[in-house]
Design an enzyme around this catalytic site. Structure first.
Site, mmCIF file in Angstrom:
data_model
loop_
_atom_site.group_PDB
_atom_site.id
_atom_site.type_symbol
_atom_site.label_atom_id
_atom_site.label_comp_id
_atom_site.label_asym_id
_atom_site.label_seq_id
_atom_site.Cartn_x
_atom_site.Cartn_y
_atom_site.Cartn_z
ATOM 1 N N LYS A 72 17.969 12.287 2.176
ATOM 2 C CA LYS A 72 17.014 11.757 1.205
ATOM 3 C C LYS A 72 15.629 11.725 1.844
ATOM 4 O O LYS A 72 15.497 11.670 3.067
ATOM 5 C CB LYS A 72 17.432 10.351 0.753
ATOM 6 C CG LYS A 72 17.689 9.389 1.915
ATOM 7 C CD LYS A 72 18.370 8.112 1.455
ATOM 8 C CE LYS A 72 18.768 7.265 2.671
ATOM 9 N NZ LYS A 72 19.495 6.041 2.288
ATOM 10 N N PRO A 188 25.348 9.707 8.225
ATOM 11 C CA PRO A 188 26.715 9.951 7.771
ATOM 12 C C PRO A 188 26.978 9.366 6.385
ATOM 13 O O PRO A 188 26.481 8.294 6.042
ATOM 14 C CB PRO A 188 27.570 9.256 8.839
ATOM 15 C CG PRO A 188 26.689 9.176 10.042
ATOM 16 C CD PRO A 188 25.306 8.993 9.516
ATOM 17 N N HIS A 873 -10.100 -6.312 5.111
ATOM 18 C CA HIS A 873 -9.355 -7.472 5.589
ATOM 19 C C HIS A 873 -7.855 -7.228 5.450
ATOM 20 O O HIS A 873 -7.405 -6.549 4.521
ATOM 21 C CB HIS A 873 -9.743 -8.725 4.798
ATOM 22 C CG HIS A 873 -11.165 -9.139 5.021
ATOM 23 N ND1 HIS A 873 -11.896 -9.812 4.080
ATOM 24 C CD2 HIS A 873 -11.988 -8.962 6.079
ATOM 25 C CE1 HIS A 873 -13.113 -10.049 4.549
ATOM 26 N NE2 HIS A 873 -13.188 -9.531 5.756
ATOM 27 N N GLU A 894 -11.284 -18.672 -17.415
ATOM 28 C CA GLU A 894 -10.557 -19.425 -18.441
ATOM 29 C C GLU A 894 -10.316 -20.863 -18.019
ATOM 30 O O GLU A 894 -10.189 -21.752 -18.861
ATOM 31 C CB GLU A 894 -9.223 -18.734 -18.733
ATOM 32 C CG GLU A 894 -9.373 -17.379 -19.416
ATOM 33 C CD GLU A 894 -8.027 -16.694 -19.596
ATOM 34 O OE1 GLU A 894 -6.998 -17.358 -19.374
ATOM 35 O OE2 GLU A 894 -8.003 -15.506 -19.950
#
Length: 1221
Positions: A72, A188, A873, A894
């Site tokens: 993979k 494996p 940073h 808000e």
């Protein structure tokens, strides 16, 4: 950067090696059962873009060819199976073509973005990304639940916990990332039943670590957080018992496997802790029963991990040895591969930090990354769009983000070509390399018809010499003059800080000489005001923007209170007064009476009586603190002493105004604390490697109430332990990775606020009314500057530092400001990444913070980048939508914060808010006062060109001050490139010019011929005697060299003078000989004790042969040989000896090479150049004799008594030679 992802291959090697070897995380964390640890069987297959091939079979371990395999990609890609990037149960003959088919090919990885809103906290929202697959959408809830869990566990008690209801929006947005597959992992294949699969994940947060475990793992794990059981491991708390682990995590695990899993989890966390992991996920974790009564087997299939890169100084050797393949497999192939690799600092290759998928490092990015790793400064570069028109070269981590934000806000995100920053006072050479790399990228390809823009920006530096760093940039720009003109590059420069005037002046003059448009602006211009100017965007002018316009002097600011230094001894130490008294050293020293610790409220850690220790030898920072104290009118310096464990006890002098004061230096905190009970603050300048131990030492003393940690790169685990230990003891921590903070009129931490001219310009010598907190030190200076212009100035400002786990957070300081009646207005400068702003939001919503608060989160440009970008940073990277700058700004707006629409509008809202407070009478402006005059340091004044002083020495042959050593103007690299040899170096350093090859070869020939003449000559004998007396090489060499003179070895100068003078005055060889005989003067260079006409000195023959063959003229040699014919006719040993031959030939070289004027040639003969050749050559032989005697272990030499004739007068003989009259 701190937490960084590593390849699955490396993560599995780390576990394979250290699961059995890592020390237990606690004494009781021991293994109870026996089980088989996972086998270290992983292989890495890489694609080579130059050859378009993958790793050859000869470099793979032997088990690859005999085992069924899983293959993979190993490039930080999630859910590879869903994307068809997984090969299962393959032989190598099947896996190899599968890999080769995909290697080097572009691969698109899709993500499904899901937005989540909390019903009862609408200002909180986040997102997660999963593969483009409707069936896998359920598994995304693992990310959602985990993120909610981590956030809620770090909030105040009233913030909802896991029971919070949330709503998943139906709108889904598809994105994708394309990258090249170039790295694969092969291991494996493990057949196993699904009921043996488990899931385990260890994560780190500010409060501690957490282990998540589910009894169901694998591809279809589903909603992890709905299933996962969590074991929290708070920082500095005891590790739980086996029973607690089993009870908390393994309630659904079969009883027969519980002990095995408990043991594995204990060992797994021990590795996680010891190797400074920041994240580790295993899915699935497979536990197989033992076969035929054997040990159970534990295996891990898929793995994702992050390490704390800042811990490399601690864990580097541990990471490296786990990557040494010879540890696992002792076959011939592995040994050969390991043996042919590069030699590294540790056993095994260093850890590799791969770029995110789709962000393969360019050659230039890799080069800057390498440059960054080799310096204490910070150098960052990410190429976003190579064809973009707008390029940046910005100083400062926070400033770099602000400039990118401004460019994006004006609609030029698609034209932004790069992100980068340089900070931490890089050298001129490092700045040159950084600038050259960027300018090279700017001027590549075909010129854009619209031209290009280069913004060289930055905040107001604290301690970086702006002019010095600009020198490197100017060098780079000069090299690309023609390319800059061809690409129609316009350059805009904005900078402030130490020596910025000279830097900007040099930039302006450069533009005039290059023919490239360069516009320069200073700190009186708002930090990002040059962005719309550069982009050609019209910006509406407001009152504040006019006040911050492009001026050279700030409105309302007193003139710079510095005096130019005059060099005068009047009134100095030793001078005599009118009354006849002499000035004594102690007359210039000021001593202060100090009292016990002052009592002040907890919300005010600093006041005008605060006293501190400075850990580390930092004379420049300490002098800056004392200058600030003096300007504020403090009664005593804020620094009581220094602590330096390595230098021993001593005293150092510092200036206090025009006088001096003494500060002691102690070797331990204990001693310093015992002698200064009034000190309660420590400014710790210890390095990232030693700051942990030194801080823990400081925390042992109850009188220390505040610690500022300046160091960058502190390992996250150390930072967390420090902050929680400090919290237990009630100690305020500022940092790490911070410039510190400043309390105007009271106290300054280290270099905060910059140089004194900036302190005065920003009115930091007296208190204002605005308290601010930010992460960035450079941006703190910008805030000081802005606040001094649009308000009455700063009350207190703290830079908490840019790391993920600062010792104190925004809320800690804002709550202090809220409680302090002298602070009237609050400012929060946040940034992308982290969730600390939400703690402040909650405090505002709950009414804990009532004072007006102006806020902005920088990093709004991040959403416009196609790939992940790590800003300057360590903590400035959003891991979810919740952590983006836009989300924070919206949430703060808000909640009732005063939030501008852009950073450029920040001065406007600050001014408006401040004026409102003035109108309401909350703030009562005070009359401005002028600060006292602070004399400028002599060294800094000289660097600024304000004073001049005659040099004590003049040197014209070499210079090591620049990037490269120069020999008579020739770079040392060119010395080797052109292979000028030792003779060429001598020609540069002795004669300040390049001599022709035949001349430099003659110099080398002379050195070889004069290197030695056996052990019997006086110089060699002296060297041998000194060496045998036990003297060192230098002493023995000096003993031999001191014998060189007119009788030994020093005949070259005299011979040259005699022969050249005879010929120049027109004497024939015979007349020269006769005149010398009549004057009873021996002819230097004529005569030999052994050699004669019939037994010639071969050294002389070699010289004559070379000169006759290569010199353009050898008239003096011919004259000397004619003299030899006259002298040998009288006695055959009166030949031209080697000294005389070399001398006359060297005169021919000086006079006939064409490199010297007649006067220069005569001067070199007169000042001893020829004897210098003998000294240089014979030193080779003397050193050889010394080394020979040391090898032989020769005893002390005593001359034989029978070789000495002793003749002493009889004692009875009268000794009186005269009488007194």
């Amino acid at each position: 950067m701190s937490s960084k992802a590593i390849r699955e291959y490396d993560a599995k090697l780390l576990l394979a090696y250290w699961l059995e070897r890592a020390p237990p995380v606690a004494p009781h964390a021991t293994v109870k059962t026996k089980f088989s640890f996972p086998a270290p069987k992983v292989a890495q297959v890489s694609w080579d873009p130059e050859t378009n091939t993958i790793t050859p079979d000869t470099k793979l371990p032997s088990w690859v060819f005999t085992t069924k395999l899983v293959a993979k990609p190993d490039q930080l890609i999630k859910r590879r199976g869903k994307a068809g990037l997984l090969a299962l149960n393959k032989t190598w003959d099947e896996a190899r073509p599968w890999i080769a088919e995909r290697a080097g090919k572009p691969q698109k990885v899709g993500v499904f973005v899901i937005f989540v809103n909390f019903l009862d906290h609408p200002f909180l929202f986040l997102y997660c990304a999963v593969d483009i697959d409707e069936e896998s959408i359920g598994s995304s809830y693992r990310d959602i639940f985990y993120r909610i869990h981590r956030i809620c566990n770090t909030q105040e008690p009233r913030v909802p916990h896991m029971q919070t209801r949330f709503l998943c929006a139906r709108d889904r947005m598809v994105e994708s990332i394309t990258g090249t597959l170039n790295n694969f992992i092969v291991e494996p294949f493990l057949p196993h039943p699904s009921n043996t699969e488990y899931y385990v994940c260890i994560t780190s947060a500010r409060e501690g670590d957490a282990i998540l475990f589910t009894h169901e793992g694998g591809v279809d794990i589903g909603d992890v957080d709905a299933k996962a059981l969590v074991l929290n491991l708070p920082v500095n708390q005891p590790f739980p018992s086996r029973e607690t682990i089993a009870k908390t995590l393994l309630t659904h695990v079969p009883a027969e496997k519980k002990d095995t899993l408990v043991d594995f989890l204990i060992r797994l966390y021990s590795v996680y802790f010891d190797l400074h992991f920041a994240y580790l996920e295993i899915n699935p974790l497979v536990v197989l029963d033992g076969v035929n009564g054997g040990e159970p087997q534990v295996c891990y299939l898929d793995m994702a991990a992050k390490l704390d890169q800042t811990a490399e100084s601690i864990c580097g050797p541990k990471w490296a040895i786990a990557r040494d393949l010879s540890v696992y497999e002792r076959n011939e192939t592995t040994q050969q591969v390991a043996g042919k690799g590069k030699v590294s600092a540790d056993r095994g290759p260093p850890m590799v930090w791969p770029a995110p998928f789709g962000r393969d490092l360019t050659k230039e990015e890799a080069y800057i990354q390498k440059l960054d790793a080799s310096t204490g400064a910070s150098l960052k570069l990410t190429v976003l769009n190579p064809e973009g028109r707008v390029w940046t070269m910005v100083a400062g981590g926070g400033a770099s983000v602000v400039y990118s934000d401004a460019i994006a806000a004006h609609g030029f995100a698609d034209e932004l070509a790069n992100y980068g920053e340089y900070s931490g006072a890089p050298t001129e050479g490092q700045t040159y390399e950084y600038a050259k790399t960027i300018v090279d990228l700017v001027t590549r390809g075909r010129p854009n018809p619209k031209g290009k823009i280069l913004i060289i920006g930055g905040g107001i530096a604290n301690f970086t010499n702006v002019a010095a760093t600009f020198k490197g940039i100017i060098r780079a720009l000069k090299e690309f003059k023609s390319q800059l003109i061809a690409h129609q590059v316009k350059i805009f420069v904005r900078r402030g800080g130490p020596n910025y005037q000279e830097g900007l002046k040099a930039m302006r003059l450069l533009g005039e000489s290059l023919g490239v448009p360069i516009r320069v602006f200073g700190p009186d211009t708002h930090i990002t005001e040059i962005v719309p100017l550069a982009l050609g965007v019209e910006v509406k002018k407001t009152a504040s923007s006019v006040a911050l316009g492009t001026k050279s002097v700030q409105v309302g600011t007193p003139p710079a209170q510095v005096e130019e230094v005059e060099i005068s001894n009047e009134g100095g130490i030793g001078s005599i007064h009118k009354d006849g008294e002499r000035t004594q050293p102690n007359d210039q020293i000021i001593r202060f009476d100090t009292h016990g610790p002052s009592s002040r409220p907890a919300y005010r850690p600093f006041d005008e009586t605060t006293r501190s220790f400075v850990y580390g030898l930092q004379p420049r920072a300490i002098q800056g603190m004392l200058d600030f104290d003096y300007s504020c009118g403090r009664e005593a310096p804020s620094v009581a002493a220094m602590i330096y464990p390595f230098g021993g006890h001593h005293i150092q002098k510092f200036y206090w105004g025009t006088k001096e004061t003494l500060l002691p230096v102690y070797t331990s905190v204990n001693e310093a604390v015992s002698k200064h009970p009034d000190v309660d603050v420590v400014v710790n300048f210890a390095s990232s490697r030693s700051v942990y131990a030194s801080t823990l030492e400081c925390l042992e003393f109850p009188q220390i109430k505040c610690l500022a940690l300046i160091a960058e790169g502190v390992p996250e685990r150390h930072a967390r332990e420090i902050l929680w230990k400090a919290k237990e003891k009630g100690v305020l921590i500022i940092g790490p990775a911070t410039v510190g903070g400043i309390k105007p009129g009271c106290f300054r931490i280290g270099n905060s606020g910059g140089m004194m001219d900036n302190i005065i310009a920003s009115k930091l010598y007296r208190a204002g009314s605005v308290g601010y907190v930010s992460k960035s030190g450079g941006m703190s200076n910008e805030l000081n500057n802005i606040l001094s212009l649009v308000t009455n100035g700063t009350y207190e400002g703290i830079a908490i530092g840019g790391d993920r786990y600062p010792g104190s957070t925004f809320i800690d300081h804002l709550l202090r400001y809220e409680a302090d009646p002298e602070c009237k207005m609050l400012v929060l400068l946040g940034e992308v990444g982290g969730i600390e702003e939400y703690r402040v939001i909650d405090a505002v919503k709950r009414g804990i913070i009532k004072k007006p608060i102006v806020a902005w989160a920088i990093g709004t440009c991040a959403k416009m980048f196609a790939t992940e970008v790590q800003f300057g940073h360590a903590g400035s990277m959003a891991n979810s939508e919740l952590e983006t700058a836009d989300a924070k700004n919206n949430a703060m707006r808000e909640a009732g914060f005063i939030v501008p629409d852009t950073f450029e509008e920040l001065p406007d809202v600050l001014k408006e808010t401040y004026q409102t407070l003035v109108k309401r009478g909350v703030v009562v402006p005070k009359p401005e006062r002028d600060p006292p005059v602070i004399p400028m340091d002599y060294k800094w004044a000289q660097e600024l060109g304000l004073i001049r002083k005659p040099a004590a020495f003049i040197s014209t042959i070499s210079d090591e001050r620049g990037q490269e050593l120069l020999y008579a103007g020739m770079r040392i690299s060119d010395v080797f490139k052109e292979d000028i040899g030792l003779g060429g170096v001598v020609s540069l350093l002795w004669f300040k010019r390049r001599l022709p090859p035949w001349a430099t070869k003659f110099i080398e020939m002379v050195l070889m011929l004069t290197a030695d003449h056996g052990p019997a000559v006086s110089g060699a004998m002296n060297t041998i005697v000194a060496s045998r007396a036990g003297k060192d090489l230098i002493s023995s060499l000096a003993s031999g060299l001191l014998t060189i003179g007119s009788r030994f070895g020093g005949a070259l100068d005299e011979a040259a003078a005699m022969f050249s003078n005879a010929r120049d005055t027109g004497l024939t060889p015979r007349e020269f000989v006769d005149n010398s005989r009549k004057a009873n003067k021996l002819i230097s260079g004529i005569g030999h004790k052994i050699k004669s006409v019939n037994n010639p000195d071969l050294r002389v023959e070699l010289v004559k042969e070379y000169v006759r063959k290569n010199f353009p003229s050898h008239s003096l040699l011919d004259y000397a040989l004619a003299v030899e014919k006259v002298t040998t006719s009288k006695k055959d040993t009166l030949i031209l000896n080697v000294d005389g031959c070399i001398a006359v030939c060297f005169v021919d070289l000086l006079r006939d090479s064409g490199a010297f004027t007649p006067d220069e040639a005569e001067e070199y003969i007169r000042i001893g150049t020829l004897n210098g050749l003998f000294v240089l050559g014979r030193s080779i032989g003397f050193i050889g004799h010394h080394l020979d005697q040391k090898r032989l272990r020769a005893p002390l030499y005593r001359h034989p008594a029978d070789d000495i004739f002793i003749n002493m007068a009889d004692v009875s003989q009268p000794r009186v030679l005269g009488r007194m009259q």
